[in-house]
Design a protein around this motif. Structure first.
Motif, PDB file in Angstrom:
ATOM      1  N   ASP A 199       0.833  -1.206   0.000  1.00  0.00           N
ATOM      2  CA  ASP A 199       0.000   0.000   0.000  1.00  0.00           C
ATOM      3  C   ASP A 199       0.869   1.258   0.000  1.00  0.00           C
ATOM      4  OD1 ASP A 199      -2.252  -1.650   0.110  1.00  0.00           O
ATOM      5  OD2 ASP A 199      -2.307  -1.609   2.300  1.00  0.00           O
ATOM      6  N   ALA A 200       1.940   1.225   0.774  1.00  0.00           N
ATOM      7  CA  ALA A 200       2.836   2.381   0.849  1.00  0.00           C
ATOM      8  C   ALA A 200       3.519   2.628  -0.498  1.00  0.00           C
ATOM      9  CB  ALA A 200       3.884   2.154   1.937  1.00  0.00           C
ATOM     10  N   LEU A 201       3.953   1.558  -1.156  1.00  0.00           N
ATOM     11  CA  LEU A 201       4.591   1.709  -2.469  1.00  0.00           C
ATOM     12  C   LEU A 201       3.609   2.294  -3.484  1.00  0.00           C
ATOM     13  CD1 LEU A 201       6.666  -1.591  -2.537  1.00  0.00           C
ATOM     14  CD2 LEU A 201       7.610   0.730  -2.740  1.00  0.00           C
TER      15      LEU A 201
ATOM     16  N   VAL B  35      11.212  -0.373   2.838  1.00  0.00           N
ATOM     17  CA  VAL B  35      10.327  -1.540   2.913  1.00  0.00           C
ATOM     18  C   VAL B  35      10.841  -2.519   3.965  1.00  0.00           C
ATOM     19  CG1 VAL B  35       9.402  -3.511   1.622  1.00  0.00           C
ATOM     20  CG2 VAL B  35       9.438  -1.238   0.576  1.00  0.00           C
ATOM     21  N   ARG B  36      12.143  -2.637   4.127  1.00  0.00           N
ATOM     22  CA  ARG B  36      12.676  -3.487   5.197  1.00  0.00           C
ATOM     23  C   ARG B  36      12.199  -2.978   6.558  1.00  0.00           C
ATOM     24  NH1 ARG B  36      18.640  -4.323   2.758  1.00  0.00           N
ATOM     25  NH2 ARG B  36      18.142  -6.136   1.474  1.00  0.00           N
TER      26      ARG B  36
ATOM     27  N   ALA C 118      12.019  -7.823   1.318  1.00  0.00           N
ATOM     28  CA  ALA C 118      11.855  -6.439   0.858  1.00  0.00           C
ATOM     29  C   ALA C 118      12.264  -6.301  -0.607  1.00  0.00           C
ATOM     30  CB  ALA C 118      12.661  -5.489   1.731  1.00  0.00           C
ATOM     31  N   ASP C 119      13.359  -6.948  -0.978  1.00  0.00           N
ATOM     32  CA  ASP C 119      13.805  -6.903  -2.377  1.00  0.00           C
ATOM     33  C   ASP C 119      12.728  -7.479  -3.299  1.00  0.00           C
ATOM     34  OD1 ASP C 119      16.975  -6.239  -2.659  1.00  0.00           O
ATOM     35  OD2 ASP C 119      16.531  -7.168  -0.730  1.00  0.00           O
ATOM     36  N   ALA C 120      12.121  -8.582  -2.877  1.00  0.00           N
ATOM     37  CA  ALA C 120      11.096  -9.223  -3.706  1.00  0.00           C
ATOM     38  C   ALA C 120       9.862  -8.331  -3.845  1.00  0.00           C
ATOM     39  CB  ALA C 120      10.719 -10.571  -3.104  1.00  0.00           C
ATOM     40  N   ILE C 121       9.454  -7.693  -2.757  1.00  0.00           N
ATOM     41  CA  ILE C 121       8.271  -6.828  -2.810  1.00  0.00           C
ATOM     42  C   ILE C 121       8.523  -5.638  -3.722  1.00  0.00           C
ATOM     43  CG2 ILE C 121       6.836  -5.242  -1.453  1.00  0.00           C
ATOM     44  CD1 ILE C 121       7.099  -7.285   0.880  1.00  0.00           C
ATOM     45  N   VAL C 122       9.658  -4.974  -3.543  1.00  0.00           N
ATOM     46  CA  VAL C 122       9.959  -3.792  -4.357  1.00  0.00           C
ATOM     47  C   VAL C 122      10.119  -4.173  -5.821  1.00  0.00           C
ATOM     48  CG1 VAL C 122      11.621  -1.944  -4.781  1.00  0.00           C
ATOM     49  CG2 VAL C 122      10.942  -2.495  -2.430  1.00  0.00           C
TER      50      VAL C 122
ATOM     51  N   ARG D 176      -3.086  -1.523 -10.165  1.00  0.00           N
ATOM     52  CA  ARG D 176      -3.763  -2.179  -9.041  1.00  0.00           C
ATOM     53  C   ARG D 176      -4.057  -3.640  -9.354  1.00  0.00           C
ATOM     54  NH1 ARG D 176      -8.025  -4.194  -7.630  1.00  0.00           N
ATOM     55  NH2 ARG D 176      -9.151  -3.690  -9.546  1.00  0.00           N
ATOM     56  N   ARG D 177      -4.533  -3.908 -10.572  1.00  0.00           N
ATOM     57  CA  ARG D 177      -4.839  -5.286 -10.974  1.00  0.00           C
ATOM     58  C   ARG D 177      -3.575  -6.133 -11.084  1.00  0.00           C
ATOM     59  NH1 ARG D 177      -8.144  -4.051 -16.087  1.00  0.00           N
ATOM     60  NH2 ARG D 177      -7.357  -6.085 -16.687  1.00  0.00           N
ATOM     61  N   ALA D 178      -2.489  -5.526 -11.559  1.00  0.00           N
ATOM     62  CA  ALA D 178      -1.214  -6.266 -11.653  1.00  0.00           C
ATOM     63  C   ALA D 178      -0.743  -6.650 -10.254  1.00  0.00           C
ATOM     64  CB  ALA D 178      -0.168  -5.414 -12.375  1.00  0.00           C
ATOM     65  N   VAL D 179      -0.815  -5.718  -9.322  1.00  0.00           N
ATOM     66  CA  VAL D 179      -0.404  -5.994  -7.946  1.00  0.00           C
ATOM     67  C   VAL D 179      -1.282  -7.077  -7.343  1.00  0.00           C
ATOM     68  CG1 VAL D 179      -0.342  -5.029  -5.601  1.00  0.00           C
ATOM     69  CG2 VAL D 179       0.679  -3.763  -7.503  1.00  0.00           C
ATOM     70  N   GLU D 180      -2.572  -6.948  -7.569  1.00  0.00           N
ATOM     71  CA  GLU D 180      -3.518  -7.933  -7.040  1.00  0.00           C
ATOM     72  C   GLU D 180      -3.198  -9.337  -7.554  1.00  0.00           C
ATOM     73  OE1 GLU D 180      -7.979  -8.283  -8.156  1.00  0.00           O
ATOM     74  OE2 GLU D 180      -7.839  -6.758  -6.581  1.00  0.00           O
ATOM     75  N   SER D 181      -2.844  -9.442  -8.840  1.00  0.00           N
ATOM     76  CA  SER D 181      -2.540 -10.766  -9.404  1.00  0.00           C
ATOM     77  C   SER D 181      -1.248 -11.340  -8.835  1.00  0.00           C
ATOM     78  CB  SER D 181      -2.453 -10.701 -10.927  1.00  0.00           C
ATOM     79  OG  SER D 181      -1.337  -9.954 -11.341  1.00  0.00           O
ATOM     80  N   VAL D 182      -0.274 -10.493  -8.554  1.00  0.00           N
ATOM     81  CA  VAL D 182       0.989 -10.954  -7.973  1.00  0.00           C
ATOM     82  C   VAL D 182       0.793 -11.384  -6.517  1.00  0.00           C
ATOM     83  CG1 VAL D 182       3.284 -10.178  -7.227  1.00  0.00           C
ATOM     84  CG2 VAL D 182       2.476  -9.642  -9.520  1.00  0.00           C
ATOM     85  N   ARG D 183      -0.036 -10.660  -5.804  1.00  0.00           N
ATOM     86  CA  ARG D 183      -0.225 -10.935  -4.390  1.00  0.00           C
ATOM     87  C   ARG D 183      -1.179 -12.097  -4.120  1.00  0.00           C
ATOM     88  NH1 ARG D 183      -1.266  -5.688  -0.960  1.00  0.00           N
ATOM     89  NH2 ARG D 183      -0.781  -7.201   0.675  1.00  0.00           N
ATOM     90  N   SER D 184      -1.961 -12.517  -5.137  1.00  0.00           N
ATOM     91  CA  SER D 184      -2.945 -13.586  -4.865  1.00  0.00           C
ATOM     92  C   SER D 184      -2.330 -14.970  -4.917  1.00  0.00           C
ATOM     93  CB  SER D 184      -4.101 -13.495  -5.850  1.00  0.00           C
ATOM     94  OG  SER D 184      -3.650 -13.671  -7.165  1.00  0.00           O
TER      95      SER D 184
END
Length: 195
Positions: A88-90, A139-140, A155-159, A187-195
């Motif tokens: 969310d912060a990113l 992020v760390r 953190a590296d993976a999230i960023v 938003r949709r790209a992030v959602e697909s990665v996080r699901s």
């Protein structure tokens, strides 16, 4: 800083902006690959040698601000309270930076040119790797990790994933002629990665 230093600095920034504007007009009119450094220099009224005082490559004209934007994203991320989760912060930081969101018509032309030009794509990826180095320490901290822990991969993976989502959203947005909302694609790209 003396008066002369200020004048020299302002003159350099003005020349940089003018060369960039001339070059971008040529790129958008005749294509990136078809535009030569000599054409840019002639249209800007400078020598080829002077061109290289301002830019290392043609790619730097298109993507020069990308490195600066990474610093702006880092600063925007630092302004987001540490209690906000990393993803969310990113997202909040990315959309606060002017230049990542701008005039759709010009952005679309530039994005299309970038995604269709291998040398621009490669240079863009290089610049995004710089972003990753800038954003990972924050992020760390958000994850409760030591910001200097080089072995912490989370953190590296999230960023890296967030930047890849931005890139994927931009590519789809350009490919579809800007028909979809870029923020929604992200938003949709992030959602697909996080699901």
């Amino acid at each position: 800083m003396g008066i002369e230093d200020g004048l020299w600095s302002r003159s350099r920034r003005a020349a940089y902006a003018e060369i960039t504007q001339v070059a971008m007009r040529l790129f958008l009119d005749q294509g990136f690959a078809a535009t030569t450094i000599d054409q840019i220099a002639a249209a800007a009224g400078i020598s080829r040698r002077s061109f290289f005082r301002y830019f290392g490559t043609k790619e730097d004209i298109v993507l020069g601000d990308l490195a600066v934007q990474g610093e702006l994203v880092r600063d925007a991320l630092e302004a987001v309270p540490l209690t906000v989760p990393p993803w969310d912060a990113l997202q909040e930081a990315l959309w606060k930076v002017e230049g990542l969101v701008g005039d759709d018509e010009t952005m679309l032309k530039i994005a299309t040119m970038m995604y269709e030009t291998p040398s621009l794509r490669a240079r863009s990826i290089e610049k995004h790797l710089q972003w990753q180095r800038l954003l990972v320490p924050n992020v760390r901290r958000r994850l409760g990790s030591d910001p200097t822990d080089a072995d912490d991969v989370a953190a590296d993976a999230i960023v890296a994933s967030a930047i890849a989502c931005l890139d994927a959203a931009g590519a789809v947005w350009a490919r579809n002629g800007g028909a979809a909302d870029l923020k929604e694609l992200y938003r949709r790209a992030v959602e697909s990665v996080r699901s």
